[in-house]
Scaffold this motif. Structure first.
Motif, PDB file in Angstrom:
ATOM      1  N   ASP A  25      46.194  40.816  43.378  1.00 35.88           N
ATOM      2  CA  ASP A  25      47.438  41.144  44.396  1.00 35.88           C
ATOM      3  C   ASP A  25      46.808  40.451  45.457  1.00 35.88           C
ATOM      4  O   ASP A  25      46.307  41.816  46.800  1.00 35.88           O
ATOM      5  N   THR A  26      47.523  39.360  46.110  1.00 38.37           N
ATOM      6  CA  THR A  26      47.424  38.880  47.517  1.00 38.37           C
ATOM      7  C   THR A  26      48.416  39.618  48.001  1.00 38.37           C
ATOM      8  O   THR A  26      48.544  38.533  49.284  1.00 38.37           O
ATOM      9  N   ARG A  27      49.812  39.886  47.980  1.00 40.08           N
ATOM     10  CA  ARG A  27      50.738  39.461  48.538  1.00 40.08           C
ATOM     11  C   ARG A  27      50.584  40.817  49.811  1.00 40.08           C
ATOM     12  O   ARG A  27      49.735  41.842  50.087  1.00 40.08           O
ATOM     13  N   ARG A  28      51.615  39.700  51.172  1.00 37.94           N
ATOM     14  CA  ARG A  28      51.374  40.736  52.230  1.00 37.94           C
ATOM     15  C   ARG A  28      53.317  40.584  52.440  1.00 37.94           C
ATOM     16  O   ARG A  28      53.438  40.588  51.447  1.00 37.94           O
ATOM     17  N   PRO A  84      48.463  43.660  54.757  1.00 37.13           N
ATOM     18  CA  PRO A  84      48.689  43.502  52.931  1.00 37.13           C
ATOM     19  C   PRO A  84      49.525  44.882  52.353  1.00 37.13           C
ATOM     20  O   PRO A  84      50.144  45.762  53.047  1.00 37.13           O
ATOM     21  N   HIS A  86      49.148  47.403  50.428  1.00 36.96           N
ATOM     22  CA  HIS A  86      49.052  48.279  49.414  1.00 36.96           C
ATOM     23  C   HIS A  86      50.156  49.548  49.075  1.00 36.96           C
ATOM     24  O   HIS A  86      51.194  49.759  49.695  1.00 36.96           O
ATOM     25  N   ALA A  87      50.621  49.702  48.199  1.00 34.43           N
ATOM     26  CA  ALA A  87      51.595  50.617  48.019  1.00 34.43           C
ATOM     27  C   ALA A  87      53.145  50.481  48.412  1.00 34.43           C
ATOM     28  O   ALA A  87      53.463  51.721  48.883  1.00 34.43           O
ATOM     29  N   TYR A 317      54.161  50.925  59.251  1.00 35.47           N
ATOM     30  CA  TYR A 317      53.201  50.760  58.244  1.00 35.47           C
ATOM     31  C   TYR A 317      53.682  51.690  57.344  1.00 35.47           C
ATOM     32  O   TYR A 317      53.623  51.902  55.950  1.00 35.47           O
ATOM     33  N   ARG A 318      52.932  53.113  57.900  1.00 39.42           N
ATOM     34  CA  ARG A 318      52.489  54.419  57.017  1.00 39.42           C
ATOM     35  C   ARG A 318      53.982  54.681  55.946  1.00 39.42           C
ATOM     36  O   ARG A 318      54.220  55.645  55.697  1.00 39.42           O
ATOM     37  N   GLU A 321      54.782  52.633  53.294  1.00 39.75           N
ATOM     38  CA  GLU A 321      53.870  53.163  51.610  1.00 39.75           C
ATOM     39  C   GLU A 321      54.107  53.999  51.317  1.00 39.75           C
ATOM     40  O   GLU A 321      55.182  55.053  51.364  1.00 39.75           O
ATOM     41  N   THR A 325      49.715  58.170  48.987  1.00 41.48           N
ATOM     42  CA  THR A 325      48.716  57.096  49.565  1.00 41.48           C
ATOM     43  C   THR A 325      47.543  57.359  50.310  1.00 41.48           C
ATOM     44  O   THR A 325      48.403  57.711  51.569  1.00 41.48           O
TER      45      THR A 325
END
Length: 325
Positions: A25-28, A84, A86-87, A317-318, A321, A325
């Motif tokens: 998974d390389t999504r940003r 990135p 993530h979650a 960003y936090r 998520e 996580t």
């Protein structure tokens, strides 16, 4: 709202490095953020995290601060774009409420409408300012939504800030939003639950401390919010949230030390460490009670090498998520 007040999302801001040739998974974020046109909000419920910009300098200017925060939402988006994914699930960008000249109250009304519409469709509004006058608009949007669905639950306003922002002068400014909220709450027969964590004794007059005490504001000074006090601070936040049904989290980025966050109207000589602020944000995010959040005072005009933008983006960003996580 008119087109002058609300500008649709500029998706050209959402771009970054592509790693599609790599495995996994390389999504940003720029790969997953979707535009939600303002006119579609009544018809499409996002049901995810929703970014709302508040491009406004008027409140800071009225409060004799350094203008430039109107460019904050754009800079934060750019800093978020390449991170990135993530979650992170659904993320929508509905664009910016724009304050035209000194029409602050008009812009705050427009922000309140945007926030209430996101909440109506079960989204989590994450508002990016703009000065801390953002809080009067954000809170009005939350309260309008709760009133519309006949929810009388207790609302905790949790402000991470070096300043009380309880000035009583009018018209409103970046220094008055929580006094405005207190007055509106009292007028409606409600209870004003306001906690301000990170207060600088050198950034607030004796009069402001007295006013905070009179209003029953709970606060912690920056000196007791250092990393060595983290367990006690987290326990205080837990107890504050236990007495509430809903939490409105508002983060004035000038709560951070100037070396970490130079790009604000009033940089902090001491401040609260980034690790402590992030821990509180995660604690609120994972509580199940967060209804709306905003970030105030980021001013790209005074940023140094994009450092402040990256800090603001990390904290935002936090909240994007998935909890836990």
């Amino acid at each position: 709202m008119t087109p002058d007040q609300w500008h649709a999302a500029d998706m050209t801001l959402w771009q970054g490095r592509s790693d599609t040739g790599e495995q996994g998974d390389t999504r940003r974020l720029f790969n997953i953020v979707q535009s939600l046109p303002p006119q579609a909000m009544k018809d499409k419920g996002p049901g995810g995290k929703v970014l709302v910009g508040f491009a406004c300098d008027a409140g800071v200017q009225r409060n004799q601060g350094r203008p430039g925060a109107a460019q904050g939402p754009m800079a934060i988006r750019r800093a978020l774009a390449g991170l990135p994914a993530h979650a992170i699930g659904q993320v929508y960008d509905v664009g910016d409420v724009v304050c035209v000249e000194d029409q602050l109250e008009v812009a705050q009304d427009a922000l309140a409408y945007a926030v209430s519409q996101v909440l109506l469709h079960q989204g989590l509004p994450i508002v990016m300012g703009g000065g801390h006058e953002i809080a009067w608009g954000t809170w009005q949007g939350l309260q309008a939504h709760l009133d519309a669905v006949h929810d009388t639950g207790r609302v905790l306003i949790l402000n991470l800030d070096a300043h009380f922002d309880l000035r009583t002068s009018r018209p409103g400014s970046s220094g008055t939003p929580f006094d405005q909220i207190a007055a509106a709450t009292r007028a409606a027969g409600g209870v004003f639950q306001y906690a301000c964590l990170g207060i600088s004794r050198l950034g607030n007059t004796a009069s402001l401390f007295e006013h905070a005490e009179a209003l029953g504001v709970q606060y912690l000074e920056d000196t007791v919010m250092q990393e060595r006090h983290l367990d006690q601070v987290s326990d205080r936040v837990r107890r504050l949230m236990a007495d509430a049904d809903h939490v409105y989290l508002t983060v004035d980025l000038d709560v951070l030390p100037a070396a970490v966050m130079p790009a604000v109207s009033a940089p902090a000589a001491y401040g609260v460490p980034m690790s402590v602020i992030e821990t509180i944000i995660l604690q609120v995010r994972d509580s199940g009670k967060l209804r709306v959040a905003d970030f105030a005072e980021f001013n790209p005009r005074f940023d140094q090498g994009g450092r402040g933008a990256r800090v603001a983006a990390r904290l935002a960003y936090r909240l994007l998520e998935t909890p836990g996580t």
